[in-house]
Write a protein that holds these residues in place. Structure first.
Motif, PDB file in Angstrom:
ATOM      1  N   ASP B  82      76.213  53.161  10.254  1.00 50.02           N
ATOM      2  CA  ASP B  82      77.026  52.577  11.326  1.00 50.02           C
ATOM      3  C   ASP B  82      77.309  53.579  12.442  1.00 50.02           C
ATOM      4  OD1 ASP B  82      77.052  50.174  10.163  1.00 50.02           O
ATOM      5  OD2 ASP B  82      79.036  50.374   9.234  1.00 50.02           O
ATOM      6  N   ASP B  83      77.027  54.841  12.201  1.00 49.05           N
ATOM      7  CA  ASP B  83      77.288  55.818  13.264  1.00 49.05           C
ATOM      8  C   ASP B  83      75.970  56.335  13.836  1.00 49.05           C
ATOM      9  OD1 ASP B  83      76.336  58.244  11.915  1.00 49.05           O
ATOM     10  OD2 ASP B  83      78.011  57.870  10.545  1.00 49.05           O
ATOM     11  N   ASN B  84      76.086  57.076  14.920  1.00 50.19           N
ATOM     12  CA  ASN B  84      74.896  57.580  15.610  1.00 50.19           C
ATOM     13  C   ASN B  84      74.605  59.042  15.284  1.00 50.19           C
ATOM     14  OD1 ASN B  84      73.964  55.326  16.974  1.00 50.19           O
ATOM     15  ND2 ASN B  84      75.364  55.629  18.701  1.00 50.19           N
ATOM     16  N   ASN B  85      75.238  59.580  14.254  1.00 52.95           N
ATOM     17  CA  ASN B  85      75.065  61.012  13.972  1.00 52.95           C
ATOM     18  C   ASN B  85      73.598  61.388  13.798  1.00 52.95           C
ATOM     19  OD1 ASN B  85      77.795  61.222  14.092  1.00 52.95           O
ATOM     20  ND2 ASN B  85      78.127  61.315  11.871  1.00 52.95           N
ATOM     21  N   TRP B  86      72.859  60.548  13.062  1.00 48.21           N
ATOM     22  CA  TRP B  86      71.456  60.880  12.822  1.00 48.21           C
ATOM     23  C   TRP B  86      70.648  60.794  14.116  1.00 48.21           C
ATOM     24  CZ3 TRP B  86      67.273  57.588  13.529  1.00 48.21           C
ATOM     25  CH2 TRP B  86      67.568  56.221  13.716  1.00 48.21           C
ATOM     26  N   ARG B  87      71.003  59.867  14.977  1.00 53.39           N
ATOM     27  CA  ARG B  87      70.288  59.749  16.265  1.00 53.39           C
ATOM     28  C   ARG B  87      70.575  60.985  17.139  1.00 53.39           C
ATOM     29  NH1 ARG B  87      69.126  54.148  16.444  1.00 53.39           N
ATOM     30  NH2 ARG B  87      70.612  52.965  15.197  1.00 53.39           N
ATOM     31  N   ASP B  88      71.838  61.375  17.171  1.00 49.91           N
ATOM     32  CA  ASP B  88      72.228  62.520  17.998  1.00 49.91           C
ATOM     33  C   ASP B  88      71.638  63.825  17.478  1.00 49.91           C
ATOM     34  OD1 ASP B  88      73.733  60.623  19.294  1.00 49.91           O
ATOM     35  OD2 ASP B  88      75.645  61.226  18.372  1.00 49.91           O
ATOM     36  N   ASP B  89      71.398  63.865  16.152  1.00 52.46           N
ATOM     37  CA  ASP B  89      71.014  65.122  15.514  1.00 52.46           C
ATOM     38  C   ASP B  89      69.552  65.503  15.738  1.00 52.46           C
ATOM     39  OD1 ASP B  89      71.457  67.257  13.318  1.00 52.46           O
ATOM     40  OD2 ASP B  89      69.704  66.134  12.599  1.00 52.46           O
ATOM     41  N   TYR B  90      68.668  64.514  15.912  1.00 55.30           N
ATOM     42  CA  TYR B  90      67.240  64.829  15.901  1.00 55.30           C
ATOM     43  C   TYR B  90      66.842  65.783  17.044  1.00 55.30           C
ATOM     44  CZ  TYR B  90      62.248  64.662  15.474  1.00 55.30           C
ATOM     45  OH  TYR B  90      60.941  65.052  15.311  1.00 55.30           O
ATOM     46  N   ALA B  91      66.215  66.896  16.660  1.00 56.67           N
ATOM     47  CA  ALA B  91      65.728  67.898  17.625  1.00 56.67           C
ATOM     48  C   ALA B  91      66.805  68.276  18.641  1.00 56.67           C
ATOM     49  CB  ALA B  91      64.454  67.397  18.324  1.00 56.67           C
ATOM     50  N   LYS B  92      68.006  68.400  18.135  1.00 53.67           N
ATOM     51  CA  LYS B  92      69.140  68.726  19.009  1.00 53.67           C
ATOM     52  C   LYS B  92      69.004  70.164  19.535  1.00 53.67           C
ATOM     53  CE  LYS B  92      72.931  69.621  16.923  1.00 53.67           C
ATOM     54  NZ  LYS B  92      74.097  69.488  16.035  1.00 53.67           N
ATOM     55  N   VAL B  93      69.318  70.350  20.793  1.00 50.03           N
ATOM     56  CA  VAL B  93      69.367  71.696  21.369  1.00 50.03           C
ATOM     57  C   VAL B  93      70.744  71.866  22.000  1.00 50.03           C
ATOM     58  CG1 VAL B  93      68.373  73.308  23.037  1.00 50.03           C
ATOM     59  CG2 VAL B  93      66.888  71.624  21.920  1.00 50.03           C
ATOM     60  N   ASP B  94      71.516  72.822  21.484  1.00 54.44           N
ATOM     61  CA  ASP B  94      72.802  73.131  22.117  1.00 54.44           C
ATOM     62  C   ASP B  94      73.137  74.607  21.866  1.00 54.44           C
ATOM     63  OD1 ASP B  94      73.731  73.312  19.533  1.00 54.44           O
ATOM     64  OD2 ASP B  94      74.749  71.374  19.552  1.00 54.44           O
ATOM     65  N   ASP B  95      74.327  75.003  22.233  1.00 55.85           N
ATOM     66  CA  ASP B  95      74.668  76.425  22.133  1.00 55.85           C
ATOM     67  C   ASP B  95      74.644  76.934  20.681  1.00 55.85           C
ATOM     68  OD1 ASP B  95      74.876  76.602  24.807  1.00 55.85           O
ATOM     69  OD2 ASP B  95      77.067  76.389  24.892  1.00 55.85           O
ATOM     70  N   SER B  96      74.767  76.009  19.741  1.00 52.38           N
ATOM     71  CA  SER B  96      74.805  76.443  18.341  1.00 52.38           C
ATOM     72  C   SER B  96      73.436  76.886  17.835  1.00 52.38           C
ATOM     73  CB  SER B  96      75.344  75.320  17.446  1.00 52.38           C
ATOM     74  OG  SER B  96      74.364  74.305  17.309  1.00 52.38           O
ATOM     75  N   ASN B  97      72.352  76.443  18.476  1.00 54.07           N
ATOM     76  CA  ASN B  97      71.024  76.806  17.933  1.00 54.07           C
ATOM     77  C   ASN B  97      70.041  77.341  18.978  1.00 54.07           C
ATOM     78  OD1 ASN B  97      70.398  74.459  19.321  1.00 54.07           O
ATOM     79  ND2 ASN B  97      69.386  73.443  17.614  1.00 54.07           N
ATOM     80  N   ARG B  98      70.523  77.543  20.211  1.00 53.05           N
ATOM     81  CA  ARG B  98      69.607  77.972  21.273  1.00 53.05           C
ATOM     82  C   ARG B  98      68.903  79.297  20.954  1.00 53.05           C
ATOM     83  NH1 ARG B  98      70.366  74.825  25.728  1.00 53.05           N
ATOM     84  NH2 ARG B  98      72.590  74.615  25.416  1.00 53.05           N
ATOM     85  N   GLU B  99      69.657  80.272  20.502  1.00 52.00           N
ATOM     86  CA  GLU B  99      69.059  81.584  20.199  1.00 52.00           C
ATOM     87  C   GLU B  99      68.097  81.494  19.025  1.00 52.00           C
ATOM     88  OE1 GLU B  99      71.807  84.808  19.726  1.00 52.00           O
ATOM     89  OE2 GLU B  99      72.833  84.306  21.603  1.00 52.00           O
ATOM     90  N   GLU B 100      68.519  80.737  18.036  1.00 53.23           N
ATOM     91  CA  GLU B 100      67.690  80.562  16.833  1.00 53.23           C
ATOM     92  C   GLU B 100      66.352  79.896  17.194  1.00 53.23           C
ATOM     93  OE1 GLU B 100      67.591  81.314  13.774  1.00 53.23           O
ATOM     94  OE2 GLU B 100      66.269  79.788  12.904  1.00 53.23           O
ATOM     95  N   LEU B 101      66.387  78.901  18.082  1.00 53.91           N
ATOM     96  CA  LEU B 101      65.156  78.219  18.483  1.00 53.91           C
ATOM     97  C   LEU B 101      64.221  79.155  19.247  1.00 53.91           C
ATOM     98  CD1 LEU B 101      66.484  74.710  19.579  1.00 53.91           C
ATOM     99  CD2 LEU B 101      65.034  75.228  17.611  1.00 53.91           C
ATOM    100  N   ALA B 102      64.794  79.959  20.122  1.00 59.42           N
ATOM    101  CA  ALA B 102      63.963  80.905  20.890  1.00 59.42           C
ATOM    102  C   ALA B 102      63.273  81.878  19.932  1.00 59.42           C
ATOM    103  CB  ALA B 102      64.835  81.651  21.895  1.00 59.42           C
ATOM    104  N   ARG B 103      64.028  82.356  18.942  1.00 59.96           N
ATOM    105  CA  ARG B 103      63.459  83.297  17.965  1.00 59.96           C
ATOM    106  C   ARG B 103      62.357  82.609  17.144  1.00 59.96           C
ATOM    107  NH1 ARG B 103      63.648  84.040  12.978  1.00 59.96           N
ATOM    108  NH2 ARG B 103      65.160  82.388  12.580  1.00 59.96           N
ATOM    109  N   ARG B 104      62.642  81.363  16.719  1.00 59.55           N
ATOM    110  CA  ARG B 104      61.667  80.633  15.904  1.00 59.55           C
ATOM    111  C   ARG B 104      60.381  80.373  16.691  1.00 59.55           C
ATOM    112  NH1 ARG B 104      63.496  75.007  13.539  1.00 59.55           N
ATOM    113  NH2 ARG B 104      65.467  76.080  13.277  1.00 59.55           N
TER     114      ARG B 104
END
Lengths: 158, 129
Positions: B82-104
């Motif tokens: 009933d919520d959109n959490n899974w929709r919002d989560d897919y391939a999310k890019v925000d301040d919480s993972n930006r550095e990690e994504l660049a490193r990956r």
């Protein structure tokens, strides 16, 4: 209940790759015209072939992304899906029936809804290169489905 | 997979695609598409929900013989939550993972260079998410 929206996968993927430092965006296939083959016989008389993007969970399937054909039954207990872009944070692929409809089609065959399920299903790798899909994989899947004498094909990407 | 379906149609084999990425499939264009509004990975229904899985394939069979024109899309009646959490989560890019994504990304490019040198060229299009 929150307002439902369709996940914009192309946009999300583009942004995700940009964040990883990729400078060139992937360009998804786009076509102005879509071919359409009408059914030639009722589903109750048709043989159904199945194509999946998952690979066999074997030493070869886990290491070599390629086209594979797997005899069925039995329904495989697992398939190799690690390298595919499914949503690992919220779901899993432990239940093969959730992405390859073999059990369902066997049930529908027993009920007479479809004529039969083809004796094997096919794995096709997702490809960055559309040229490789069109020149190699698509013709090979066509060849194998013709060999199986299928009347219709159900294609299920993860 | 949509390209494979199109090639089958062009050679006289009717097809139906069952998937969860509506925009990608419709962008390419296929003859018949049954859309499952579920997270990528379970287009045939929620894991272990045999009733839903059978109902989706029944709908697919009906769509196979009811569609009369290409680019026919139908949706299953099911949703993930009933919520959109899974929709919002897919391939999310925000301040919480930006550095990690660049490193990956850096690591991934190194690996791809090594694989190419070793003759492995069939890399998956997207390896995570």
């Amino acid at each position: 209940m929150a307002e439902v929206y369709d996940v914009p996968y192309m946009e999300r993927t583009r942004n995700y790759y940009r964040a990883q430092g990729y400078s060139t965006d992937y360009v998804w296939a786009h076509n102005a015209h879509t071919p359409f083959a009408p059914l030639t016989k009722p589903m109750s008389e048709s043989r159904v072939g199945v194509v999946t993007t998952s690979m066999p969970d074997t030493a070869l399937g886990r290491t070599q992304r390629s086209i594979y054909s797997t005899l069925t039954p039995p329904i495989p207990e697992s398939m190799y899906t690690e390298e595919l872009s499914w949503h690992q944070a919220v779901t899993h692929t432990d239940d093969v029936n959730s992405y390859i409809p073999l059990e369902q089609l066997m049930l529908l065959e027993n009920k007479g809804v479809i004529g039969s399920l083809a004796p094997r299903f096919h794995s096709v790798p997702t490809e960055y290169s559309q040229r490789r899909t069109m020149e190699n994989d698509a013709p090979e899947i066509l060849r194998r489905l013709r060999e199986d004498e299928v009347d219709v094909a159900m294609l299920v990407p993860l | 997979m949509s390209l494979v379906a199109r090639n089958l149609e062009a050679h006289g084999i009717p097809t139906l695609v069952i998937g969860s990425a509506l925009d990608i499939v419709e962008h390419c264009g296929v003859a018949r598409y049954l859309h499952s509004d579920l997270p990528l990975g379970n287009p045939c229904g929620t894991p272990y929900d045999r009733d839903m899985q059978l109902s989706i394939i029944n709908q697919a069979i009906t769509l196979l013989h009811s569609a009369t024109v290409p680019n026919t899309t139908e949706r299953t009646p099911y949703s993930w939550s009933d919520d959109n959490n899974w929709r919002d989560d897919y391939a999310k890019v925000d301040d919480s993972n930006r550095e990690e994504l660049a490193r990956r990304g850096k690591e991934r490019r190194l690996l791809q260079t090594e694989q190419k040198a070793g003759g492995i060229e069939r890399a998956a299009m997207v390896a995570d998410g």
